[in-house]
Design a protein around this motif. Structure first.
Motif, PDB file in Angstrom:
ATOM      1  N   ALA A 168      94.727 116.938  64.849  1.00 26.21           N
ATOM      2  CA  ALA A 168      95.920 117.724  64.511  1.00 26.21           C
ATOM      3  C   ALA A 168      96.130 118.848  65.518  1.00 26.21           C
ATOM      4  O   ALA A 168      97.262 119.127  65.940  1.00 26.21           O
ATOM      5  CB  ALA A 168      95.792 118.289  63.102  1.00 26.21           C
ATOM      6  N   GLY A 169      95.036 119.497  65.923  1.00 27.80           N
ATOM      7  CA  GLY A 169      95.133 120.556  66.917  1.00 27.80           C
ATOM      8  C   GLY A 169      95.589 120.033  68.263  1.00 27.80           C
ATOM      9  O   GLY A 169      96.383 120.681  68.960  1.00 27.80           O
ATOM     10  N   GLN A 170      95.094 118.856  68.628  1.00 29.99           N
ATOM     11  CA  GLN A 170      95.505 118.272  69.901  1.00 29.99           C
ATOM     12  C   GLN A 170      96.992 117.888  69.866  1.00 29.99           C
ATOM     13  O   GLN A 170      97.701 118.059  70.857  1.00 29.99           O
ATOM     14  CB  GLN A 170      94.650 117.047  70.221  1.00 29.99           C
ATOM     15  N   MET A 171      97.457 117.409  68.724  1.00 29.77           N
ATOM     16  CA  MET A 171      98.886 117.108  68.602  1.00 29.77           C
ATOM     17  C   MET A 171      99.712 118.376  68.736  1.00 29.77           C
ATOM     18  O   MET A 171     100.767 118.382  69.396  1.00 29.77           O
ATOM     19  CB  MET A 171      99.177 116.425  67.265  1.00 29.77           C
ATOM     20  N   GLU A 172      99.250 119.480  68.149  1.00 30.03           N
ATOM     21  CA  GLU A 172      99.983 120.740  68.223  1.00 30.03           C
ATOM     22  C   GLU A 172     100.130 121.235  69.660  1.00 30.03           C
ATOM     23  O   GLU A 172     101.074 121.966  69.977  1.00 30.03           O
ATOM     24  CB  GLU A 172      99.291 121.810  67.375  1.00 30.03           C
ATOM     25  N   ARG A 173      99.200 120.832  70.535  1.00 30.84           N
ATOM     26  CA  ARG A 173      99.326 121.222  71.928  1.00 30.84           C
ATOM     27  C   ARG A 173     100.437 120.454  72.634  1.00 30.84           C
ATOM     28  O   ARG A 173     100.889 120.850  73.712  1.00 30.84           O
ATOM     29  CB  ARG A 173      97.981 121.037  72.644  1.00 30.84           C
ATOM     30  N   ILE A 174     100.847 119.342  72.039  1.00 31.80           N
ATOM     31  CA  ILE A 174     101.968 118.570  72.576  1.00 31.80           C
ATOM     32  C   ILE A 174     103.271 118.985  71.911  1.00 31.80           C
ATOM     33  O   ILE A 174     104.292 119.178  72.569  1.00 31.80           O
ATOM     34  CB  ILE A 174     101.733 117.053  72.373  1.00 31.80           C
ATOM     35  N   PRO A 181      86.110 113.123  53.371  1.00 33.57           N
ATOM     36  CA  PRO A 181      85.547 114.385  53.869  1.00 33.57           C
ATOM     37  C   PRO A 181      84.736 114.228  55.150  1.00 33.57           C
ATOM     38  O   PRO A 181      84.636 115.173  55.939  1.00 33.57           O
ATOM     39  CB  PRO A 181      84.664 114.865  52.709  1.00 33.57           C
ATOM     40  N   ALA A 182      84.164 113.051  55.357  1.00 34.70           N
ATOM     41  CA  ALA A 182      83.360 112.836  56.552  1.00 34.70           C
ATOM     42  C   ALA A 182      84.190 112.923  57.832  1.00 34.70           C
ATOM     43  O   ALA A 182      83.636 113.102  58.924  1.00 34.70           O
ATOM     44  CB  ALA A 182      82.662 111.474  56.468  1.00 34.70           C
ATOM     45  N   TYR A 183      85.510 112.795  57.702  1.00 32.70           N
ATOM     46  CA  TYR A 183      86.384 112.811  58.875  1.00 32.70           C
ATOM     47  C   TYR A 183      87.223 114.088  58.955  1.00 32.70           C
ATOM     48  O   TYR A 183      88.160 114.156  59.753  1.00 32.70           O
ATOM     49  CB  TYR A 183      87.300 111.578  58.860  1.00 32.70           C
ATOM     50  N   ALA A 184      86.893 115.080  58.154  1.00 31.41           N
ATOM     51  CA  ALA A 184      87.697 116.304  58.111  1.00 31.41           C
ATOM     52  C   ALA A 184      87.744 117.008  59.463  1.00 31.41           C
ATOM     53  O   ALA A 184      88.806 117.474  59.902  1.00 31.41           O
ATOM     54  CB  ALA A 184      87.160 117.243  57.040  1.00 31.41           C
ATOM     55  N   ASP A 185      86.585 117.108  60.130  1.00 26.39           N
ATOM     56  CA  ASP A 185      86.560 117.786  61.425  1.00 26.39           C
ATOM     57  C   ASP A 185      87.370 117.010  62.466  1.00 26.39           C
ATOM     58  O   ASP A 185      88.093 117.610  63.279  1.00 26.39           O
ATOM     59  CB  ASP A 185      85.121 117.959  61.901  1.00 26.39           C
ATOM     60  N   LEU A 186      87.238 115.690  62.473  1.00 27.47           N
ATOM     61  CA  LEU A 186      87.999 114.870  63.414  1.00 27.47           C
ATOM     62  C   LEU A 186      89.488 115.018  63.148  1.00 27.47           C
ATOM     63  O   LEU A 186      90.294 115.152  64.083  1.00 27.47           O
ATOM     64  CB  LEU A 186      87.580 113.404  63.292  1.00 27.47           C
ATOM     65  N   LEU A 207      94.831 108.378  58.987  1.00 28.48           N
ATOM     66  CA  LEU A 207      93.834 108.302  60.048  1.00 28.48           C
ATOM     67  C   LEU A 207      93.196 106.927  60.015  1.00 28.48           C
ATOM     68  O   LEU A 207      92.738 106.474  58.960  1.00 28.48           O
ATOM     69  CB  LEU A 207      92.760 109.383  59.873  1.00 28.48           C
ATOM     70  N   PHE A 208      93.164 106.259  61.169  1.00 22.58           N
ATOM     71  CA  PHE A 208      92.587 104.921  61.252  1.00 22.58           C
ATOM     72  C   PHE A 208      91.567 104.854  62.382  1.00 22.58           C
ATOM     73  O   PHE A 208      91.743 105.479  63.432  1.00 22.58           O
ATOM     74  CB  PHE A 208      93.673 103.873  61.500  1.00 22.58           C
ATOM     75  N   ASP A 209      90.517 104.099  62.155  1.00 21.66           N
ATOM     76  CA  ASP A 209      89.525 103.781  63.178  1.00 21.66           C
ATOM     77  C   ASP A 209      89.806 102.356  63.633  1.00 21.66           C
ATOM     78  O   ASP A 209      89.482 101.388  62.934  1.00 21.66           O
ATOM     79  CB  ASP A 209      88.114 103.891  62.595  1.00 21.66           C
ATOM     80  N   CYS A 230      98.250 109.941  62.304  1.00 22.08           N
ATOM     81  CA  CYS A 230      99.686 109.961  62.027  1.00 22.08           C
ATOM     82  C   CYS A 230     100.002 111.162  61.147  1.00 22.08           C
ATOM     83  O   CYS A 230      99.396 111.333  60.078  1.00 22.08           O
ATOM     84  CB  CYS A 230     100.133 108.676  61.329  1.00 22.08           C
ATOM     85  N   SER A 231     100.935 111.982  61.597  1.00 20.79           N
ATOM     86  CA  SER A 231     101.331 113.180  60.869  1.00 20.79           C
ATOM     87  C   SER A 231     102.765 113.015  60.386  1.00 20.79           C
ATOM     88  O   SER A 231     103.645 112.622  61.164  1.00 20.79           O
ATOM     89  CB  SER A 231     101.235 114.405  61.792  1.00 20.79           C
ATOM     90  N   TYR A 232     102.995 113.303  59.113  1.00 21.56           N
ATOM     91  CA  TYR A 232     104.321 113.188  58.523  1.00 21.56           C
ATOM     92  C   TYR A 232     104.701 114.529  57.899  1.00 21.56           C
ATOM     93  O   TYR A 232     103.985 115.033  57.021  1.00 21.56           O
ATOM     94  CB  TYR A 232     104.344 112.107  57.449  1.00 21.56           C
ATOM     95  N   VAL A 233     105.805 115.111  58.338  1.00 23.04           N
ATOM     96  CA  VAL A 233     106.238 116.396  57.803  1.00 23.04           C
ATOM     97  C   VAL A 233     106.468 116.263  56.299  1.00 23.04           C
ATOM     98  O   VAL A 233     107.184 115.391  55.827  1.00 23.04           O
ATOM     99  CB  VAL A 233     107.520 116.868  58.508  1.00 23.04           C
ATOM    100  N   GLY A 234     105.796 117.134  55.530  1.00 27.37           N
ATOM    101  CA  GLY A 234     105.961 117.141  54.080  1.00 27.37           C
ATOM    102  C   GLY A 234     105.102 116.137  53.341  1.00 27.37           C
ATOM    103  O   GLY A 234     105.189 116.042  52.109  1.00 27.37           O
TER     104      GLY A 234
END
Length: 452
Positions: free
Chosen positions: A426-432, A416-421, A399-401, A390-394
């Motif tokens: 986030a990158g995949q969302m930016e493609r949308i 930190p263990a989930y930083a790459d994920l 992130l949930f499993d 879930c991304s919120y502007v500002g």
């Protein structure tokens, strides 16, 4: 040449997938939806594109994401460029018919469909296009969406029964008509949308004393994500409720779901008891879910599972083995599915894909967004397999499993263990969509519609 099937799409309002027997609920009685699931496809992970009525419905009808059609809030009036299911299926020879709740705004009450048997209740049709206030101090007038509950008569119930009556008249006519023109019938219901006032017969099915409380019902706002805390404030969901209030409201919601199921049963009886059964597709879904007290929230407007995960059932003609589809699907997939059923080619401009498509298609995440009251800045969700981002502007993300944390109680975004994920999602969302760009566009359009 095979004649294309007729299609009946049943759309309820505010039905969370989990509040259905076919989706595993141990108490809620939905025998007709369960039977529909047993005769076709059940999509276990179907998501709306916005946890709000009008944005979700305009997205559903157009097959486009909210930011693609500027459907930011409940005040949006579609413009002349809007293309609905009716527009899309007309080249395949379909007669398209609306009945009941559609909750789209403006003087055009067909929006590309050929005719309408009945309309929304007057007080649900907003013709002025005004957007909601999205200021930090905005606050709903009360928390009647949860406190107004119990057994009783309500105009929503009368609307839904009348909607079924009119749909049945149409189905019976088509069952005896010599006209072989395929039809698309959209049947829209109010239930189980609040107020949670349920018909006495169905309210009697559920004893509030035996309703279990969700483990997150007492989550304190001050310990929640700041966006969620503000959302709760805006909708009076931060006000303490007693266990008895929560149990009664939940039982009333279940009763509304069961009344809705009874109306679906009447439709199925008309189809299955006539020649329509041979060549009619039936689809059932809802525009979004209902939080029903999870995380202390009632209504929707967020990206927790009860708000965005919806039931989606698809029954094709003939007798086929039932199947449960586990992959992520979206309500934008419904229009490509209708086009596929109608024998139309793939529309490359639509972001969704047919639910009748090849089983070897690669997994694809579900996407949702919200730009209306209670959320000052835009919110966005990407659900991919077990993970939800879930991304919120500002504001910081969430992130949930869902495999290890189905109640969404442990936010992994700062681990930190989930930083790459997190970066990958986030990158995949930016493609949308670019969240910042969409947020600016939404606010600019809302200011314009306010006359500012």
């Amino acid at each position: 040449m095979t004649r294309p099937p007729s299609i009946v799409v049943v759309l309820s309002d505010e039905h969370a997938a989990a509040a259905t027997g076919a989706y595993g609920h141990p108490v809620v009685r939905t025998p007709n939806l369960d039977r529909l699931a047993e005769q076709g496809l059940l999509f276990e992970n179907a998501y709306c594109t916005s946890p709000m009525c009008v944005p979700s419905r305009l997205s559903l009808l157009s097959g486009r994401y909210v930011h693609e059609i500027d459907a930011w809030d409940n005040g949006v009036v579609p413009d002349a460029s809007f293309r609905s299911w009716g527009h899309h299926l007309r080249p395949a020879g379909y007669e398209s018919v609306l009945v009941g709740r559609t909750h789209f705004n403006g003087p055009d009450r067909l929006l590309g469909f050929d005719r309408r048997l009945s309309d929304d209740l007057d007080f649900w049709v907003d013709h002025d296009g005004r957007p909601p206030a999205r200021t930090p101090g905005w606050r709903r007038g009360s928390n009647s969406h949860v406190t107004e509950c119990g057994a009783g008569e309500h105009v929503h119930t009368r609307h839904d029964v009348a909607t079924t009556d009119q749909a049945l008249d149409h189905l019976r006519q088509r069952a005896t008509d010599t006209d072989e023109t395929p039809f698309l019938l959209y049947v829209g219901y109010m239930h189980p949308h609040f107020p949670l006032v349920a018909p006495r017969e169905f309210a009697g099915w559920y004893d509030p004393a035996h309703v279990p409380l969700p483990p997150t019902w007492q989550d304190p706002p001050e310990q929640q994500h700041p966006v969620i805390a503000r959302l709760r404030y805006g909708f009076h969901n931060e006000e303490p409720l007693s266990p008895d209030q929560v149990r009664l409201a939940t039982a009333s919601y279940w009763a509304l779901v069961s009344h809705l199921d009874s109306q679906v049963g009447r439709l199925l009886a008309a189809i299955d008891g006539s020649r329509l059964r041979e060549n009619t597709v039936v689809v059932y879904t809802s525009d979004h879910g209902e939080m029903a007290g999870h995380h202390g929230i009632w209504q929707k407007q967020c990206f927790y599972e009860p708000a965005v995960r919806v039931p989606l059932l698809l029954r094709l003609p003939g007798h086929r083995a039932p199947a449960r589809v586990t992959g992520d699907v979206s309500l934008v997939d419904l229009l490509p599915t209708l086009r596929d059923l109608a024998g139309l080619p793939v529309d490359p401009e639509l972001p969704g894909r047919s639910l009748c498509g090849r089983p070897d298609l690669p997994p694809r995440p579900a996407f949702a967004e919200y730009h209306a009251q209670g959320m000052v800045d835009g919110g966005f969700m990407l659900k991919r397999g077990r993970y939800k981002y879930c991304s919120y502007v500002g504001h910081r993300p969430q992130l949930f499993d869902l495999d290890t944390d189905p109640w969404e109680r442990t936010d992994l975004a700062d681990d930190p263990a989930y930083a790459d994920l997190l970066a990958d999602l986030a990158g995949q969302m930016e493609r949308i969509v670019s969240p910042d760009v969409a947020d600016r566009r939404a606010k600019a359009d809302q200011r314009r519609r306010l006359g500012g």
